[in-house]
Scaffold this active site. Structure first.
Site, PDB file in Angstrom:
ATOM      1  N   SER A   8       1.018  -1.084  -0.022  1.00  0.00           N
ATOM      2  CA  SER A   8       0.000  -0.058   0.163  1.00  0.00           C
ATOM      3  C   SER A   8       0.857   1.165  -0.032  1.00  0.00           C
ATOM      4  CB  SER A   8      -0.771  -0.111   1.199  1.00  0.00           C
ATOM      5  OG  SER A   8      -1.596   1.351   1.397  1.00  0.00           O
ATOM      6  N   CYS A   9       0.751   2.020  -1.285  1.00  0.00           N
ATOM      7  CA  CYS A   9       1.721   3.116  -1.121  1.00  0.00           C
ATOM      8  C   CYS A   9       0.862   4.223  -1.642  1.00  0.00           C
ATOM      9  CB  CYS A   9       3.045   3.039  -1.969  1.00  0.00           C
ATOM     10  SG  CYS A   9       2.578   3.009  -3.540  1.00  0.00           S
ATOM     11  N   VAL A  10       1.489   5.469  -1.693  1.00  0.00           N
ATOM     12  CA  VAL A  10       0.696   6.834  -1.966  1.00  0.00           C
ATOM     13  C   VAL A  10       0.085   7.028  -3.337  1.00  0.00           C
ATOM     14  CG1 VAL A  10       0.849   9.291  -1.910  1.00  0.00           C
ATOM     15  CG2 VAL A  10       2.268   8.008  -0.166  1.00  0.00           C
ATOM     16  N   GLY A  12       0.573   4.326  -5.709  1.00  0.00           N
ATOM     17  CA  GLY A  12       0.214   3.118  -6.285  1.00  0.00           C
ATOM     18  C   GLY A  12       0.962   3.189  -7.686  1.00  0.00           C
ATOM     19  N   GLY A  40      -3.301   1.645  -3.324  1.00  0.00           N
ATOM     20  CA  GLY A  40      -2.639   2.878  -3.556  1.00  0.00           C
ATOM     21  C   GLY A  40      -2.996   3.255  -5.193  1.00  0.00           C
TER      22      GLY A  40
END
Lengths: 111, 371
Positions: A8-10, A12, A40
Site C-alpha cells: 500500500s503506497c501513496v 500506487g 494505492g
C-alpha cells in the site's frame, strides 16, 4: 505457508508493484503459496476477496499509507512493515512471516 | 508476540495486528507514525486535485471560445478543487481510526477550511478527530448489547465535540497563521525563491517519491490551496530530474551500468518524459542506493534552486507531458530539468568512476525490478 501480501503506497505507481513483485518472488521461491494485492492509486482489479484472506496462514502488509478493507483480516496473524524498509530487506521480511507462521501454527497445535 | 520489535543491526521495524495488546500499547500505537496518516490523506486527496485541476485547465479554453459549455466544464473542475480538502481530513482520520473516522474527518476538515484555516486547519482537524474516535473506540469496550450503540455514538459525538472545538478555539489563530504565511510566501523575490527551491529540492531528491518527498508534496499542496503556484513549479522541476539524470547517465557511460540496467534505461526513457514521476528512477537505484541518492540529491538541489530563483509557476498539478502545457515558462522549466539532470548524471558517473561498485559486472543480466 499460505501467504497473503498487501502492499500500500501513496500513488500506487511504483513502490507497491516493485515491493509486491519482490516479496512474491522470494516467497514463491521458498515454496509458499502467495496471493498479492496492491493498494494505492486507483487499482481495484486485484482486490482479494475475504475468503482468500481468511484461508491464509499469515497476512503480510508492506505499507506507506493506511491499509483499506482491513476487516477481511479479522482474526488472522498480521505482520506489518514500512514499505521502504521492506524493499531493502525482502529476505528478512519473508523470514519474519515464516517466524510468525511457526509461532501461530505451534500454538494452534497446542490448543 | 510483542507489539513492535526492532531487528538488531538494521532498521526493520515490524508491527503485528490481531494480537493481545495492553491499553498502554494501544494508546501508543494510536499516536505513533503520524506521517503514515498524513500520507494516507494525501493519497486519497490526490485524485480530487488531479481531476479537478485538469478539468479546470481544460475549461480555460473559454479564453478563446464563448460557448457556454466551458463555464460548465469549469464548475465541474471546481467541485474537485473544493472537496480535496475535506477528503484530506477524512482520510487522515481514516488512517488513524479506520472507517469510523471518515465522516468525522470530512466534516471537521470542511469546517476548518471554510472558516479560514484552510489546509493546515483541515490537517489538524483530521488528526484531532481521528485520535478522539480511535481512543474512544479502542479503549472503551461496552458489552455486546451496547457495542452497536457505542459504534454509532462515538463518531457522531466526536464530530460534534471536535467541530465545536475547531470553530471556537482553532480557527482564529490558524487563520491568522495561514494568512501570515500566505503573505510571506506570495511575495518572494528571486533569492527567497531560490532558498525555497533548495529546501524542496532537498526533500524531493532523497527518496524517489517516498515518504520524505511527500513532506515536500504536503507543503506544496498547502501553498497551492492558497494560490501559491511557485512551490508547484519547483516541485515539477524537481520530479523528473532523478529518472532523467540516471537514464541519461546510462546512455553517456553505459559501461558503468549492468546490461539489465541499460535495458531499463532504453525502454523507460519515453515513460520518463511523458509520465515524469520520480519513482521511475527506482529500478536503477536499488542496486546502488548511496551513489544514486547523492547524485539525485545534488541534481534536485540545482533544479529546485533554479526554479525558485526564476519564479517558475504551475497552476495545475499535472505531471509529465501535461505540465509543459500549463507551466509559466517553458524555457525556464527546460533549463531547470536539463541542468538538474546534467548534474545528476555527472555526479553519478563521477562517483562510480572514483568509487567503483562492489562485485560489479557490466554484462550482468540479473533482473532489474521493473515497474
Amino acid at each position: 505457508m499460505k501467504l497473503v501480501i498487501i502492499t500500500s503506497c501513496v500513488a500506487g505507481v511504483a513502490h507497491s508493484e516493485m515491493c509486491a513483485a519482490a516479496l512474491k518472488k522470494e516467497a514463491t521461491a521458498r515454496g509458499h503459496s502467495v496471493r498479492v494485492e496492491m493498494q494505492g492509486g486507483s487499482n481495484l482489479s486485484d482486490m482479494l476477496p475475504k475468503e482468500i484472506c481468511q484461508s491464509a496462514d499469515v497476512i503480510l502488509i508492506a505499507y506507506a499509507i493506511a491499509v483499506a478493507r482491513k476487516e477481511r483480516f479479522e482474526g488472522k496473524p498480521v505482520v506489518k512493515v514500512p514499505i521502504d524498509q521492506a524493499i531493502r530487506h525482502i529476505k528478512q521480511v519473508i523470514d519474519k512471516a515464516e517466524e510468525v507462521y511457526g509461532q501461530t501454527a505451534g500454538s494452534e497445535r497446542k490448543g | 508476540m510483542e507489539g513492535v520489535r526492532t531487528m538488531a543491526g538494521n532498521d526493520l521495524t515490524f508491527e503485528f495486528d490481531n494480537v493481545e495488546k495492553s491499553r498502554k500499547q494501544i494508546v501508543k500505537e494510536i499516536f505513533s507514525k503520524p506521517f503514515d496518516h498524513l500520507r494516507s490523506g494525501i493519497s486519497y486527496m490526490l485524485p480530487f486535485i488531479l481531476i479537478g485541476g485538469i478539468i479546470t485547465a481544460v475549461s480555460s479554453i473559454s479564453n478563446i471560445s464563448d460557448a457556454p459549455i466551458w463555464s460548465m466544464v469549469a464548475s465541474i473542475g471546481q467541485v474537485g478543487m473544493t472537496f480535496f480538502i475535506p477528503i484530506f481530513g477524512a482520510y487522515i482520520a481514516f488512517s488513524i481510526a479506520d472507517k469510523a473516522g471518515i465522516a468525522p474527518g470530512f466534516i471537521c476538515a470542511y469546517l476548518a477550511n471554510t472558516n479560514g484555516s484552510g489546509y493546515i486547519g483541515a490537517l489538524l482537524a483530521g488528526f484531532l478527530v481521528g485520535y478522539v474516535v480511535a481512543l474512544l473506540k479502542k479503549l472503551i469496550k461496552p458489552n455486546k448489547i451496547l457495542q452497536g450503540v457505542w459504534d454509532y455514538f462515538v463518531p457522531a459525538f466526536s464530530t460534534l465535540a471536535v467541530g465545536l472545538f475547531i470553530i471556537y478555539v482553532i480557527n482564529a489563530p490558524v487563520a491568522r497563521f495561514t494568512d501570515f504565511m500566505v503573505a510571506k510566501l506570495s511575495g518572494m523575490d528571486a533569492a527567497q525563491g531560490g532558498i525555497a527551491g533548495l529546501i524542496l529540492g532537498a526533500l524531493g531528491g532523497v527518496d524517489y517519491g517516498g515518504p520524505i518527498s511527500k513532506i515536500g508534496t504536503a507543503i506544496m499542496f498547502a501553498g497551492f490551496d492558497k494560490g501559491i503556484y511557485l512551490f508547484v513549479g519547483i516541485a515539477i522541476a524537481i520530479a523528473m530530474v532523478p529518472p532523467f539524470g540516471f537514464t541519461a547517465a546510462a546512455f553517456i557511460a553505459p559501461k558503468l551500468f549492468t546490461k539489465s540496467e541499460r535495458r531499463y534505461a532504453r525502454t523507460s526513457w519515453p515513460i520518463v518524459l511523458i509520465g515524469g514521476f520520480t519513482e521511475l528512477a527506482l529500478p536503477l537505484v536499488i542496486n546502488d542506493i548511496i551513489r544514486c541518492t547523492i547524485a539525485s540529491f545534488l541534481g534536485c538541489l540545482v533544479s529546485g534552486f533554479l526554479a525558485g530563483f526564476f519564479g517558475l509557476e504551475l497552476s495545475v498539478p499535472a505531471l509529465g507531458l501535461a505540465s509543459w502545457f500549463f507551466i509559466s515558462s517553458v524555457p525556464v522549466y527546460a533549463l531547470c530539468v536539463v541542468a538538474g539532470a546534467a548534474v545528476t548524471a555527472a555526479a553519478l558517473i563521477f562517483l562510480r568512476k572514483i568509487w567503483p561498485r562492489k562485485n560489479f559486472d557490466p554484462d550482468s543480466d540479473d533482473e532489474v525490478m521493473s515497474l
